[in-house]
Design a protein around this motif. Structure first.
Motif, short mmCIF file in Angstrom:
data_model
loop_
_atom_site.label_atom_id
_atom_site.label_comp_id
_atom_site.label_asym_id
_atom_site.label_seq_id
_atom_site.Cartn_x
_atom_site.Cartn_y
_atom_site.Cartn_z
N LEU A 103 17.28 7.39 -3.76
CA LEU A 103 17.33 8.84 -3.89
C LEU A 103 17.77 9.24 -5.30
O LEU A 103 17.27 10.21 -5.87
CB LEU A 103 18.30 9.41 -2.85
CG LEU A 103 18.02 10.83 -2.34
CD1 LEU A 103 16.63 10.91 -1.72
CD2 LEU A 103 19.07 11.25 -1.33
N LEU A 104 18.71 8.48 -5.86
CA LEU A 104 19.15 8.73 -7.23
C LEU A 104 18.00 8.51 -8.21
O LEU A 104 17.79 9.30 -9.14
CB LEU A 104 20.32 7.81 -7.58
CG LEU A 104 20.79 7.84 -9.04
CD1 LEU A 104 21.31 9.23 -9.42
CD2 LEU A 104 21.87 6.78 -9.27
N ALA A 105 17.22 7.43 -7.99
CA ALA A 105 16.10 7.14 -8.88
C ALA A 105 15.02 8.22 -8.78
O ALA A 105 14.36 8.56 -9.77
CB ALA A 105 15.51 5.77 -8.54
N LYS A 106 14.84 8.76 -7.57
CA LYS A 106 13.80 9.76 -7.35
C LYS A 106 14.19 11.12 -7.92
O LYS A 106 13.33 11.87 -8.41
CB LYS A 106 13.53 9.88 -5.85
CG LYS A 106 12.32 10.75 -5.51
CD LYS A 106 11.97 10.63 -4.04
CE LYS A 106 10.70 11.41 -3.73
NZ LYS A 106 10.29 11.25 -2.30
N TYR A 107 15.49 11.46 -7.84
CA TYR A 107 15.96 12.76 -8.31
C TYR A 107 17.16 12.57 -9.24
O TYR A 107 18.28 12.96 -8.92
CB TYR A 107 16.37 13.63 -7.12
CG TYR A 107 15.32 13.80 -6.05
CD1 TYR A 107 14.18 14.57 -6.27
CD2 TYR A 107 15.48 13.19 -4.80
CE1 TYR A 107 13.22 14.73 -5.28
CE2 TYR A 107 14.52 13.35 -3.81
CZ TYR A 107 13.40 14.12 -4.06
OH TYR A 107 12.46 14.27 -3.08
N PRO A 108 16.96 11.97 -10.41
CA PRO A 108 18.09 11.60 -11.28
C PRO A 108 18.86 12.79 -11.85
O PRO A 108 20.02 12.63 -12.24
CB PRO A 108 17.42 10.81 -12.41
CG PRO A 108 16.00 11.30 -12.43
CD PRO A 108 15.66 11.59 -11.00
#
Length: 345
Positions: free
Chosen positions: A184-189
């Protein structure tokens, strides 16, 4: 005013009397179905425990419990429970519950540090459940297996509500999506943790967000977890840390993600020692619960809490948790709710 969101043109599908009846429908069906699906027996739970035993749940580690002196114990302090994460595991041992079976209970708590809002109250009611597992089940695949079972119970309950109240149309997707907080962090940094949850819930409808408590690649946690109940530090075959997570759904009334359950595989003795070290809490090893666990006296388990008022709020499409439960609210919040057809019980 405490945080309050007023949905545009909100009108509840159910009046106050219908709501009270519908709450019973939801609670009766859900707990019966959950018990059968996960093989859980109902047990009676405490409202308070003695301070200093390590049994009370620390949640994120910062919330203050309600406490009071007990005259018969020389004014020793008792604490109103935050949840029963640790107590349930002790009861698995006390009741001698075998692997593949477990228990659940009605948990009632007071959390005085909650920031009051549409979804947060001083009063917390949830089904706390715990199930004895084998060493072979101490893995991510089994966690997902249990999550799917709980999600099926949620979908069946939503359909029961629809049968009784056809104006409340089911909206849960067929399947729940599993996603790790690192993904989720990688998708919405560029988004905050809460904004990432909102985006994922809106996209998928229902998600199980995994890996809550350990630091992510950017050096921060998605959210806090106490070190002594969920296993958030074990590395999985998929290359991630964490054998826990939250069930989140998209709430179209509040236009945001909506947490219905927090759960996970519980710490083994080895993982407990490691997580206490990580969080700088090794002094807890001397507490009753922690001693018993480190000594191998408690079974491996999986467990969690499922919000009763939260579940009813979602299934009945309510805008405020105060439409489901009786609690206390700031007077300005009550007035604003009344002005916008939000009827607090």
């Amino acid at each position: 005013m405490a945080k309050l969101f007023i949905p545009k043109n909100y009108r509840s599908s159910l009046d106050l009397k219908q709501t009270e009846h519908a709450i019973k429908v939801v609670k009766d069906h859900f707990q019966t179905a959950l018990s059968a699906e996960l093989r859980l027996r109902r047990v009676t739970a405490p409202l308070f425990v003695m301070k200093g035993t390590g049994i009370n749940d620390d949640l994120n580690g910062t919330e203050r419990p309600v406490s009071f002196p007990v005259k018969e114990f020389g004014d020793a302090q008792a604490e109103v429970v935050h949840s029963l994460a640790k107590w349930k595991r002790m009861m698995l041992a006390e009741y001698g519950i075998e692997s593949s079976y477990g228990l659940y209970t009605d948990m009632n708590a007071i959390r005085p540090d909650e920031e009051l809002s549409n979804i947060h109250s001083l009063y917390v009611d949830q089904w706390d459940w715990e199930r004895h597992i084998s060493k072979e089940e101490y893995k991510l695949d089994f966690l997902k297996h249990i999550v799917k079972k709980i999600y099926e119970v949620m979908k069946r309950t939503e359909f029961i509500v629809y049968e009784r109240y056809p104006e409340i149309v089911p909206i849960l997707p067929e399947d729940i999506t599993f996603i790790h907080s690192e993904d989720l962090l990688a998708k919405y940094p560029t988004l905050s943790p809460k904004e990432r949850e909102d985006a994922a819930a809106k996209e998928y409808g229902a998600v199980f967000l995994m890996g809550i408590g350990s630091k992510l690649s950017h050096g921060e946690k998605h959210d806090g977890r106490a070190p002594d109940y969920d296993d958030w530090s074990t590395e999985t075959a998929e290359g991630y840390k964490g054998l826990n997570g939250d069930i989140l759904v998209w709430n179209p009334i509040l236009e945001r993600s909506f947490e219905l359950s927090s759960m996970g595989i519980r710490v083994s003795p080895e993982v407990l020692a490691k997580q206490l070290e990580i969080e700088g809490c090794t002094d807890r090893k001397e507490l009753l619960f922690h001693k018993r666990l480190l000594n191998g006296e408690l079974p491996l388990s999986i467990g969690g809490g499922i919000g009763q008022s939260r579940l009813c709020m979602f299934f009945l499409r309510k805008a405020h948790i105060g439409e489901i439960q009786a609690s206390i609210w700031p007077e300005d919040m009550r007035k604003e709710c009344a002005a916008n057809k939000i009827v607090l019980v």
